[in-house]
Design an enzyme around this catalytic site. Structure first.
Site, PDB file in Angstrom:
ATOM      1  N   ASP A 101       0.800  -1.023   0.169  1.00  0.00           N
ATOM      2  CA  ASP A 101       0.023   0.003  -0.130  1.00  0.00           C
ATOM      3  C   ASP A 101       0.889   1.400  -0.102  1.00  0.00           C
ATOM      4  O   ASP A 101       2.000   1.288   0.465  1.00  0.00           O
ATOM      5  CB  ASP A 101      -0.665   0.046   1.420  1.00  0.00           C
TER       6      ASP A 101
ATOM      7  N   ASP B 215       0.688   5.166   1.022  1.00  0.00           N
ATOM      8  CA  ASP B 215      -0.256   6.424   1.810  1.00  0.00           C
ATOM      9  C   ASP B 215       0.228   7.631   1.513  1.00  0.00           C
ATOM     10  O   ASP B 215       1.588   7.698   1.444  1.00  0.00           O
ATOM     11  CB  ASP B 215      -0.419   6.013   3.295  1.00  0.00           C
TER      12      ASP B 215
ATOM     13  N   ASP C 115       2.458   6.235  15.451  1.00  0.00           N
ATOM     14  CA  ASP C 115       2.759   5.184  16.691  1.00  0.00           C
ATOM     15  C   ASP C 115       4.134   4.783  16.673  1.00  0.00           C
ATOM     16  O   ASP C 115       4.693   5.209  17.761  1.00  0.00           O
ATOM     17  CB  ASP C 115       1.881   4.085  16.446  1.00  0.00           C
TER      18      ASP C 115
END
Length: 451
Positions: free
Chosen positions: A65, A67, A147
């Protein structure tokens, strides 16, 4: 410590890694992601490739993916792309759709406490869990809100440099997972972050940094507060991404298995010979091999494996109480399933075939009604499971040989490739059945009354 304190305590210090000092190339970036990046820049917005894609490219892994992070709001992103839809309440996101590929675009987020959100939308539970978070900010604020440091790297399309505000570049090179901010506070904000730490470490072959790892056993019980449906999805990511063995061992090592799969953990602890654990590890290794070969793996088969130790322990307890073996098998399957679904929301389309795999095991030693048994829709899955049981005990060797021969005879008589049809660790037939559209049963009309 509030979320604001936990993240703002980390002072962002910009380090720019120039193009000639890193291996990330536009050749390895999705063309659709590049389209989004350039379109946002042409419209006057900041735009960066961010997170896991940058991290993976740095260590030579092709990302699944791509992003994007930007200072454009979701509504502004939507106005630029006709193929865009907005999703999410907890985190408002823009999805730009290019056929089967979706480029996720997130607006830079700011750290804010629950009582000063006059210019945004944020809600935090009393226990520290973030329920909704749509306060927008700068790239510096966005970086410290992420995170792990390895996920807080920004690839700039302007000069092809990498922007690092929290030391993530060095952590990636050292193959180290490190939380941004105070680890205990960050885990309390989102307990599932503990599973994410284990999963990413397993996937990337990273070590979890000591300060990030040390709170895990103490805070593991917080996982019981997470939504069961979300834990089911996390389990699929943990065990069906090609790193199931490393994920399982990570859960054990950091004290999370006892909360996620409590009855399995108890059964493994009580099984002093280690036979049940050998079987689980062998099954997960086979699952990893199937994922590597791009072959389907059924969640029903996966959970049959993960919960088998719990089922065996429950079955022994019921038989010890004098319950007839057939009734004990049924009750043990129901009991384990019921207890586990309170923690992980295992859908019935998986729990029912999981139980069938268990309950068919005794029939292999009976060797009765061979043709009828082989016609059972779960026969192949149950036989594959029987083969896994040989890792725990060789008492099933004769049954495995017998039923393998019967299958070869069946193929010889009915045609087909025996090796291709019956050599599966996690059977294709369940996966195909789950994917197939369900036929609607036509309602019979009652005959017309005559007068």
């Amino acid at each position: 410590m509030s979320d604001t304190q936990s993240t703002n305590a980390v002072a962002p210090i910009l380090q720019v890694i120039l193009r000639d000092a890193h291996p990330v190339s536009r050749r390895d970036i999705s063309q659709n992601a590049l389209r989004v990046l350039y379109r946002l820049r042409e419209a006057g917005f900041q735009s960066y490739l961010v997170g896991g894609a940058v991290r993976d490219l740095l260590i030579g892994v092709i990302p699944k993916d791509f992003d994007v992070a930007t200072d454009a709001t979701p509504e502004q992103v939507k106005s630029l792309f006709r193929n865009c839809r907005l999703i999410g309440r907890r985190f408002r996101l823009a999805h730009v759709v290019f056929g089967r590929e979706i480029i996720e675009v997130a607006t830079f987020r700011a750290a804010s406490s629950n009582d000063d959100d006059g210019n945004g939308d944020r809600k935090v539970h009393d226990d520290g869990r973030v329920l909704r978070d749509n306060i927008y900010g700068t790239i510096e604020e966005d970086a410290v809100r992420r995170d792990f440091t390895a996920n807080a790297l920004y690839y700039a399309i302007d000069d092809f440099s990498i922007r690092d505000y929290v030391g993530g570049y060095e952590d990636v090179l050292a193959r180290r997972m490190r939380l941004i901010g105070d680890p205990e506070t960050r885990y309390r904000e989102d307990p599932v972050r503990m599973l994410r730490a284990v999963r990413l470490a397993a996937k990337l072959d990273f070590e979890i940094e000591s300060a990030t790892a040390s709170p895990l056993p103490k805070l593991a019980s917080l996982l019981s507060e997470a939504a069961p449906a979300r834990l089911f999805e996390e389990c699929l990511k943990l065990f069906l991404s090609g790193h199931a063995v490393a994920s399982f061992e990570g859960l054990e090592r950091h004290g999370l298995l006892a909360v996620l799969l409590p009855e399995t953990a108890e059964a493994l602890k009580a099984n002093r010979s280690g036979a049940l654990r050998r079987m689980v590890i062998a099954g997960l290794a086979n699952t990893d091999a199937r994922v590597a070969r791009d072959e389907p793996v059924s969640p029903a088969f996966l959970f049959a494996l993960l919960l088998w130790p719990a089922y065996c322990r429950a079955l022994m307890a019921l038989q010890g109480q004098g319950v007839h073996v057939t009734e004990a098998q049924r009750r043990a399957a129901d009991r384990v399933t019921l207890h586990q679904t309170h923690i992980i929301a295992l859908p019935r389309r998986f729990s029912v075939p999981m139980q069938e795999i268990w309950l068919l095991q005794p029939r292999f030693s009976q060797r009765k009604r061979v043709g009828r048994f082989m016609a059972h829709p779960r026969f192949r899955a149950a036989f594959d499971f029987l083969q896994l049981r040989q890792h725990a005990s060789d008492e099933h060797a004769a049954d495995i040989v017998y039923w393998r021969d019967e299958q070869l005879v069946h193929v010889a008589v009915n045609g087909g490739d025996g090796d291709a049809e019956f050599d599966s660790t996690s059977p294709d037939d369940i996966a195909a059945e789950e994917a197939a559209p369900r036929k609607r049963r036509r309602r019979r009309r009652s005959p017309a009354k005559t007068e």
